[in-house]
Scaffold this motif. Sequence first.
Motif: not given
Length: 132
Positions: A26-27, A112, A115, A119
């Motif tokens: 996730y970027n 995971k 991410n 966030q």
Amino acid sequence: MRKFKMLFIAALATLAFVGCTAAPIYNVESNSVVSNNETNTSLKDVEKAIIRAGAGLGWVMKKVEDGKIQGVLTLRKHVAVVVINYNTKAYSIQYQDSTALDFNPAENTIHKNYNTWIQNLNKAIQVQLSML
């Protein structure tokens, strides 16, 4: 025979659970810099907000150059390294490196939890920027 079936089902469930730890990286891409400041927000203000946000979550934040900060999060044996590019209008958080997070460059996947950390960092940056 029944015992064997139960062990087999338990083994399959365990494998399925273990296999679910990888996720696409996730970027954060070009999030807007939104502040309550009625005057123009300076580059230094954005820099300070990003550093405060990361530090508050345990990230070690280091200014690399104007408009670029490197963040390093170390949790036990796990290390995540990101680069945050920013200006007075927007910022992005990009994966740079990691240790013990099962990064797979071919599939662009990682544990995971990474991410979730990104966030949380993004939310903290938004909060700090809103207080400008």
